[in-house]
Design an enzyme around this catalytic site. Structure first.
Site, PDB file in Angstrom:
ATOM      1  N   ASP A  12      76.145 131.113   8.213  1.00 43.96           N
ATOM      2  CA  ASP A  12      76.985 130.216   7.412  1.00 43.96           C
ATOM      3  C   ASP A  12      77.560 129.051   8.213  1.00 43.96           C
ATOM      4  O   ASP A  12      78.650 128.551   7.902  1.00 43.96           O
ATOM      5  CB  ASP A  12      78.132 131.006   6.731  1.00 43.96           C
ATOM      6  CG  ASP A  12      77.600 132.133   5.878  1.00 43.96           C
ATOM      7  OD1 ASP A  12      76.489 131.987   5.343  1.00 43.96           O
ATOM      8  OD2 ASP A  12      78.305 133.159   5.741  1.00 43.96           O
ATOM      9  N   LYS A  15      73.740 125.416   7.899  1.00 46.52           N
ATOM     10  CA  LYS A  15      72.316 125.110   8.125  1.00 46.52           C
ATOM     11  C   LYS A  15      71.711 124.347   6.942  1.00 46.52           C
ATOM     12  O   LYS A  15      70.962 123.402   7.128  1.00 46.52           O
ATOM     13  CB  LYS A  15      71.522 126.410   8.366  1.00 46.52           C
ATOM     14  CG  LYS A  15      71.999 127.168   9.604  1.00 46.52           C
ATOM     15  CD  LYS A  15      71.306 128.499   9.761  1.00 46.52           C
ATOM     16  CE  LYS A  15      71.728 129.538   8.734  1.00 46.52           C
ATOM     17  NZ  LYS A  15      73.105 130.003   8.824  1.00 46.52           N
ATOM     18  N   GLY A  39      72.279 132.296   2.187  1.00 46.62           N
ATOM     19  CA  GLY A  39      72.774 131.408   1.143  1.00 46.62           C
ATOM     20  C   GLY A  39      73.027 130.076   1.815  1.00 46.62           C
ATOM     21  O   GLY A  39      73.965 129.943   2.600  1.00 46.62           O
ATOM     22  N   HIS A  40      72.151 129.107   1.568  1.00 46.92           N
ATOM     23  CA  HIS A  40      72.266 127.806   2.239  1.00 46.92           C
ATOM     24  C   HIS A  40      72.731 126.760   1.236  1.00 46.92           C
ATOM     25  O   HIS A  40      72.034 126.469   0.260  1.00 46.92           O
ATOM     26  CB  HIS A  40      70.915 127.412   2.856  1.00 46.92           C
ATOM     27  CG  HIS A  40      70.494 128.323   3.977  1.00 46.92           C
ATOM     28  ND1 HIS A  40      69.349 128.163   4.695  1.00 46.92           N
ATOM     29  CD2 HIS A  40      71.116 129.402   4.515  1.00 46.92           C
ATOM     30  CE1 HIS A  40      69.261 129.105   5.622  1.00 46.92           C
ATOM     31  NE2 HIS A  40      70.324 129.882   5.520  1.00 46.92           N
ATOM     32  N   GLN A 221      70.611 133.145   8.785  1.00 49.89           N
ATOM     33  CA  GLN A 221      71.599 133.927   9.531  1.00 49.89           C
ATOM     34  C   GLN A 221      72.000 133.172  10.805  1.00 49.89           C
ATOM     35  O   GLN A 221      71.980 131.966  10.813  1.00 49.89           O
ATOM     36  CB  GLN A 221      71.077 135.340   9.853  1.00 49.89           C
ATOM     37  CG  GLN A 221      70.954 136.257   8.645  1.00 49.89           C
ATOM     38  CD  GLN A 221      69.715 136.009   7.804  1.00 49.89           C
ATOM     39  OE1 GLN A 221      68.606 136.008   8.299  1.00 49.89           O
ATOM     40  NE2 GLN A 221      69.895 135.787   6.519  1.00 49.89           N
TER      41      GLN A 221
END
Ligand code: GDP
Ligand code: IMO
Ligand code: MG
Length: 420
Positions: A12, A15, A39-40, A221
């Site tokens: 988080d 990215k 979750g980007h 990650q």
């Protein structure tokens, strides 16, 4: 050549935003590991998008987006994502390429993830429950199913025999479930995914490199969640470091040029495991509130704390970072003091190294205190516009870790970025 973008902390770091900002310079964006545990987030034109499996170059029309062999794919989750992105007008059929060697997350992988976490009780990892660990276990155990298998005539047979093993495992956990609740959506999604370009992505990418195209490899990650070097066992199940881009895309190491390492100006972590600079107090709550630190995938509140240089140095070493990117410095506006951990004291000895087990003994972070900064950083576009106290803090970080900070993100939007 290939450049890599990855996270240097516990995920988080921003990215998604950074890949979106860098994409205009590249022809291809390729995800190399992880799955829908990621979750980007991307923001532009007043809208926010969260991607889980689709590479973050998808909103740029010119860009080829590849889901590499190192990724684990949940057809149900990918279908939802494709439907959402298509609704914004993106032509996914044209720009998305899926590796035939990527492994498939089955409904029973998600059930085994849940059963295994429940079984661990207080020792649970705090997994996203997306089936990541069981799917990678099957991959390493040589019994997994790959995207290419979805196209084969004995798909149903392979599926049934894999599921039979998972059922035994679920029974051994005494886990109650009803597979019939999950299978129809899975089989529907499998049919849906088959319409997309399922390819031999290692030939595809190497061919593009040979033709002079520029590839950006997108990690998921962060380094401290890496299966080998993270805070084991509180990690994810893939190699999140630069080496993961080689094995997760089929790219030779000498093809890699730049490695962009992203870090937040403070630290966060979702799930369990050691976090030396964690602030379980008002400071931590303020960081969470101002930084909107809630998981993009699960919505869970993120744990928060000060920037930790020993882990950052370690991550830079493991990844061969050439360019640092600092995100969320705007969040620290309004803090009178900003702390940075420079080293640890472990059993009265000072060290800059990460111990074998961060939970062994008492690990006391040693902090340097900096004067905070104020002002609306998110409107600033030049480095010299940033408050002097912020630049002093950045100078210290750069000096301590020996790699230049070339990009500073001052807000979630694409535009809120300073390139030095
Ligand atoms: P990722 O998993 O590394 O892509 O990061 P996430 O999207 O899970 O979490 C990063 C969060 O911070 C998202 O909500 C982003 O929109 C937001 N974000 C990214 N960069 C910045 C920044 O520089 N400032 C602020 N305030 N938010 C940011
Ligand atoms: P992005 O790409 C933050 C964490 C989980 C858990 C551990 C193992 O958005 O940065 P898993 O589901 O992989 O078995 O969970 O890893 N985790 C993440 N934390 N960001 C992520 O991805 C994460 N993906 C997994 O919270 O602690
Ligand atoms: Mg995320």
């Amino acid at each position: 050549m290939v450049d890599v973008v990855l996270g240097l902390q516990w995920g988080d770091e921003g990215k998604g935003k950074i890949v979106d900002v860098l994409t205009p310079r590249y022809d291809v964006v390729a995800r190399f590991q992880g799955g829908p545990n990621a979750g980007h987030s991307l923001e532009f034109g007043g809208n926010k998008y969260v991607l889980n499996t689709i590479p973050s170059g998808i909103f740029h029309e010119h860009c080829i987006n590849v889901i590499g062999n190192g990724v684990v794919i949940d057809p149900v989750s990918l279908k939802k994502e494709i439907d959402k992105a298509s609704a914004t007008g993106v032509n996914i059929k044209k720009s998305l390429y899926i590796s035939e060697k990527a492994h498939v997350i089955l409904p029973t992988h998600r059930l085994v993830d849940a059963a295994s976490e429940a079984h661990k009780g207080d020792h649970k990892v705090g997994s996203t429950l997306r089936g990541i660990s069981p799917t990678y276990q099957d991959k390493i155990g040589r019994s997994g199913m790959r995207i290419g298998d979805l196209l084969s005539s004995d798909f149903t047979q392979k599926y049934q025999s894999t599921v039979a093993i998972h059922k035994k495992l679920l029974d051994s956990f005494n886990y109650e479930y009803n597979l019939a609740d999950h299978e129809p959506a899975f089989f529907e999604a499998v049919e849906f995914i088959k319409q997309f370009k399922i390819i031999n992505s290692e030939y595809f990418i190497n061919d593009l490199i040979f033709k002079g195209k520029k590839v950006l490899a997108e990690g998921a990650q962060g380094t401290l969640l890496d299966i080998d070097f993270g805070s084991y066992p509180f990690v994810t199940s893939s190699n999140t470091i630069t080496g993961g881009a080689c094995s997760g895309l089929g790219i030779a190491p000498q093809k890699i040029e730049k490695v962009y390492g992203i870090f937040k100006a403070y630290c966060t972590r979702v799930g369990n495991g050691p976090f030396p600079t964690e602030q379980e107090n008002e400071t931590g709550e303020k960081l969470r509130a101002l930084g909107h630190e809630f998981g993009a995938t699960t919505g869970r509140p993120r744990r928060t704390g000060w920037l930790d240089l020993p882990t950052l140095r370690y991550a830079i070493m493991l990844n061969g970072v050439t360019d640092l990117i600092c995100t969320k410095s705007d969040v620290l506006c309004g803090f009178e003091e900003v702390l940075v951990c420079d080293e640890y004291k472990i059993n009265s000895t000072l060290t800059k190294e990460i111990p074998f087990n961060m939970l062994d003994g008492i690990l006391e972070p040693q902090y340097k205190t900096f004067k905070g900064w104020a002002g609306n950083l998110s409107v600033m576009r030049k480095y010299l516009e940033l408050p002097e106290t912020f630049r002093q803090y950045m100078d210290f970080v750069e000096r301590e870790i020996g790699v230049p900070v070339n990009v500073i993100s001052v807000g979630p939007d694409r535009e809120e970025t300073i390139l030095r």
